[in-house]
Scaffold this motif. Sequence first.
Motif, PDB file in Angstrom:
ATOM      1  N   MET A  64      41.213  50.592  13.917  1.00 56.18           N
ATOM      2  CA  MET A  64      39.897  49.928  14.020  1.00 56.18           C
ATOM      3  C   MET A  64      39.768  48.899  12.880  1.00 56.18           C
ATOM      4  SD  MET A  64      36.105  51.611  13.912  1.00 56.18           S
ATOM      5  CE  MET A  64      36.424  52.923  15.077  1.00 56.18           C
TER       6      MET A  64
ATOM      7  N   THR B 101      25.774  46.406   5.691  1.00 55.32           N
ATOM      8  CA  THR B 101      26.406  47.720   5.801  1.00 55.32           C
ATOM      9  C   THR B 101      27.326  47.973   4.603  1.00 55.32           C
ATOM     10  OG1 THR B 101      26.350  47.518   8.196  1.00 55.32           O
ATOM     11  CG2 THR B 101      27.802  49.204   7.300  1.00 55.32           C
TER      12      THR B 101
ATOM     13  N   ARG C 224      26.646  50.889   1.933  1.00 53.05           N
ATOM     14  CA  ARG C 224      27.604  51.986   1.742  1.00 53.05           C
ATOM     15  C   ARG C 224      28.045  52.059   0.280  1.00 53.05           C
ATOM     16  NH1 ARG C 224      26.084  54.977   5.600  1.00 53.05           N
ATOM     17  NH2 ARG C 224      26.317  54.052   7.664  1.00 53.05           N
TER      18      ARG C 224
ATOM     19  N   GLN D   9      28.335  62.408  11.982  1.00 58.86           N
ATOM     20  CA  GLN D   9      28.180  61.126  11.282  1.00 58.86           C
ATOM     21  C   GLN D   9      27.250  61.280  10.091  1.00 58.86           C
ATOM     22  OE1 GLN D   9      26.943  58.009  13.892  1.00 58.86           O
ATOM     23  NE2 GLN D   9      29.029  57.545  14.528  1.00 58.86           N
TER      24      GLN D   9
ATOM     25  N   ALA E  72      39.594  52.588   2.874  1.00 56.77           N
ATOM     26  CA  ALA E  72      39.631  53.216   4.194  1.00 56.77           C
ATOM     27  C   ALA E  72      38.990  52.361   5.280  1.00 56.77           C
ATOM     28  CB  ALA E  72      38.933  54.573   4.122  1.00 56.77           C
ATOM     29  N   VAL E  73      37.902  51.699   4.945  1.00 55.32           N
ATOM     30  CA  VAL E  73      37.158  50.987   5.990  1.00 55.32           C
ATOM     31  C   VAL E  73      37.478  49.494   6.002  1.00 55.32           C
ATOM     32  CG1 VAL E  73      34.851  50.493   6.905  1.00 55.32           C
ATOM     33  CG2 VAL E  73      35.319  52.692   5.842  1.00 55.32           C
TER      34      VAL E  73
ATOM     35  N   TRP F 120      32.384  67.775   2.939  1.00 55.60           N
ATOM     36  CA  TRP F 120      32.246  67.584   4.382  1.00 55.60           C
ATOM     37  C   TRP F 120      32.544  68.880   5.130  1.00 55.60           C
ATOM     38  CZ3 TRP F 120      35.861  64.411   8.022  1.00 55.60           C
ATOM     39  CH2 TRP F 120      35.172  64.085   9.182  1.00 55.60           C
TER      40      TRP F 120
ATOM     41  N   MET G 234      41.579  61.450   9.531  1.00 57.71           N
ATOM     42  CA  MET G 234      40.387  61.847  10.277  1.00 57.71           C
ATOM     43  C   MET G 234      39.123  61.415   9.522  1.00 57.71           C
ATOM     44  SD  MET G 234      39.867  65.602  11.808  1.00 57.71           S
ATOM     45  CE  MET G 234      38.680  66.316  10.713  1.00 57.71           C
ATOM     46  N   MET G 235      39.204  61.597   8.202  1.00 56.72           N
ATOM     47  CA  MET G 235      38.051  61.238   7.391  1.00 56.72           C
ATOM     48  C   MET G 235      37.842  59.714   7.381  1.00 56.72           C
ATOM     49  SD  MET G 235      37.289  62.674   3.660  1.00 56.72           S
ATOM     50  CE  MET G 235      38.681  61.814   3.008  1.00 56.72           C
ATOM     51  N   ASP G 236      38.966  58.999   7.260  1.00 54.21           N
ATOM     52  CA  ASP G 236      38.860  57.533   7.285  1.00 54.21           C
ATOM     53  C   ASP G 236      38.251  57.068   8.607  1.00 54.21           C
ATOM     54  OD1 ASP G 236      40.049  57.638   4.879  1.00 54.21           O
ATOM     55  OD2 ASP G 236      41.920  56.654   5.440  1.00 54.21           O
ATOM     56  N   GLU G 237      38.699  57.694   9.684  1.00 51.49           N
ATOM     57  CA  GLU G 237      38.167  57.311  10.995  1.00 51.49           C
ATOM     58  C   GLU G 237      36.670  57.613  11.071  1.00 51.49           C
ATOM     59  OE1 GLU G 237      39.575  55.468  13.319  1.00 51.49           O
ATOM     60  OE2 GLU G 237      41.262  55.384  11.932  1.00 51.49           O
ATOM     61  N   ALA G 238      36.301  58.759  10.497  1.00 50.25           N
ATOM     62  CA  ALA G 238      34.873  59.115  10.509  1.00 50.25           C
ATOM     63  C   ALA G 238      34.069  58.088   9.725  1.00 50.25           C
ATOM     64  CB  ALA G 238      34.679  60.495   9.912  1.00 50.25           C
ATOM     65  N   LEU G 239      34.619  57.627   8.608  1.00 54.15           N
ATOM     66  CA  LEU G 239      33.908  56.603   7.814  1.00 54.15           C
ATOM     67  C   LEU G 239      33.817  55.292   8.587  1.00 54.15           C
ATOM     68  CD1 LEU G 239      35.323  57.155   4.200  1.00 54.15           C
ATOM     69  CD2 LEU G 239      32.973  57.521   4.951  1.00 54.15           C
ATOM     70  N   LYS G 240      34.948  54.942   9.220  1.00 50.62           N
ATOM     71  CA  LYS G 240      34.937  53.694   9.998  1.00 50.62           C
ATOM     72  C   LYS G 240      33.961  53.773  11.164  1.00 50.62           C
ATOM     73  CE  LYS G 240      39.728  52.434   9.133  1.00 50.62           C
ATOM     74  NZ  LYS G 240      41.066  52.480   9.701  1.00 50.62           N
ATOM     75  N   GLY G 241      33.774  54.994  11.650  1.00 49.67           N
ATOM     76  CA  GLY G 241      32.896  55.166  12.810  1.00 49.67           C
ATOM     77  C   GLY G 241      31.419  55.155  12.464  1.00 49.67           C
ATOM     78  N   LEU G 242      31.114  55.096  11.183  1.00 49.36           N
ATOM     79  CA  LEU G 242      29.694  55.054  10.809  1.00 49.36           C
ATOM     80  C   LEU G 242      29.065  53.774  11.361  1.00 49.36           C
ATOM     81  CD1 LEU G 242      29.714  56.309   7.106  1.00 49.36           C
ATOM     82  CD2 LEU G 242      28.813  57.482   9.116  1.00 49.36           C
ATOM     83  N   PRO G 243      27.823  53.872  11.793  1.00 47.55           N
ATOM     84  CA  PRO G 243      27.225  52.704  12.460  1.00 47.55           C
ATOM     85  C   PRO G 243      26.955  51.553  11.497  1.00 47.55           C
ATOM     86  CG  PRO G 243      25.587  54.385  12.069  1.00 47.55           C
ATOM     87  CD  PRO G 243      26.888  54.988  11.667  1.00 47.55           C
ATOM     88  N   GLN G 244      26.908  50.363  12.056  1.00 47.36           N
ATOM     89  CA  GLN G 244      26.501  49.203  11.239  1.00 47.36           C
ATOM     90  C   GLN G 244      25.002  49.275  11.013  1.00 47.36           C
ATOM     91  OE1 GLN G 244      27.958  45.290  11.225  1.00 47.36           O
ATOM     92  NE2 GLN G 244      29.199  45.654  13.039  1.00 47.36           N
TER      93      GLN G 244
END
Lengths: 190, 162
Positions: free
Chosen positions: A1, A38, A42, A117, A139-140, A174, B13-23
Amino acid sequence: MKSAFAVEVDPQLIDRAQSGEREALYEIYTLFEKPAYTLAFRICQCPEQAREVLQDGMLQMVEHIDQYSYQAPFWSWLRKLFVNAALMQLRRQRRQENLEVLVDLPGDEDSDRPGMQRDIASAFARLAPERRAVLWLYAVEGFSHREIAETLGYTPSYSKTQLMRARRQLQRWWSGTDSANAGDYYDGRQ
Amino acid sequence: MRVIIMTEDSDKMMDEALKGLPQLAPPVSVWREVENRLDALENKGRRRARLGYAGYGLAASALLAAVVLSFAHFRLISEVELADTAQQLVKETTPSAQYTRHLYSAEDALLDAVLEKEIEQVDKTMLYSSPKEQEVLWRYRNKLKEQLEQVRRDREDPDYRF
């Protein structure tokens, strides 16, 4: 992504903005308003500070857009401005102290999100500001350790250490295997 | 309670969860502030241009006077010839950087003095004002102060003018 920042911008739009055309600048503003806010939220975990970062970054953009020279994608040039503005905000805030506002901030923006989330957002918000910034950028936003080190003014190994610690903390919180007061919990003091 | 074993997979998995956070969207747009800055930049540009032309005109006059004097000193020439030569020189010459710098710094010094005087005046007026008036005056004073600080910052900035 890909990073939410990775928005391709039409070179003609950039040219128009560089010549000072207000409509073009507004178009760029609307394209990047959300990704920029965003990122700022963050990293800073505070709506007011995130808004300040958004404003600072956008002002930098309109003042310096003529210096953009197509050597990298426009979004990456712009993202750098916002990352710097957010880090500057963290530094300012550290100078002003009272970092306790950063702890246990659930983040109102996330309160209506689905459970998982919300969990990750809350756990992420509890990280120490610098670790949070490193984790988010790596990460992001897909920064390398070298880029993070350059941005923060440290070494790449410092960035690696911060990332590892951030991940370890985040996973504990978490997964619920660590209480808020145990171990590496950040209490807001230097 | 979830139990997570810390492996590369859980990192991912954690990185994906962070990326999945909404804008997120800002509660209020900051475009107005950006536009204000754009207005200020445009005004500054216009002011510079105006001063630039004034500097050009003044420098041209000074040059013309110098040309007249020097020519008159050495030999008598026709007025037409003199005007032609002067016009040619004016076309070819731009005002000296020193002269323009002098104009700019005079303008900044004047602005600085006017703003300082105005702040003094506001301070005096506030002493005899109602709380409501004081509130308005205070806001006005803050604006003046901001302008004054901006002028002073600009004067110290080596890239501001040249």
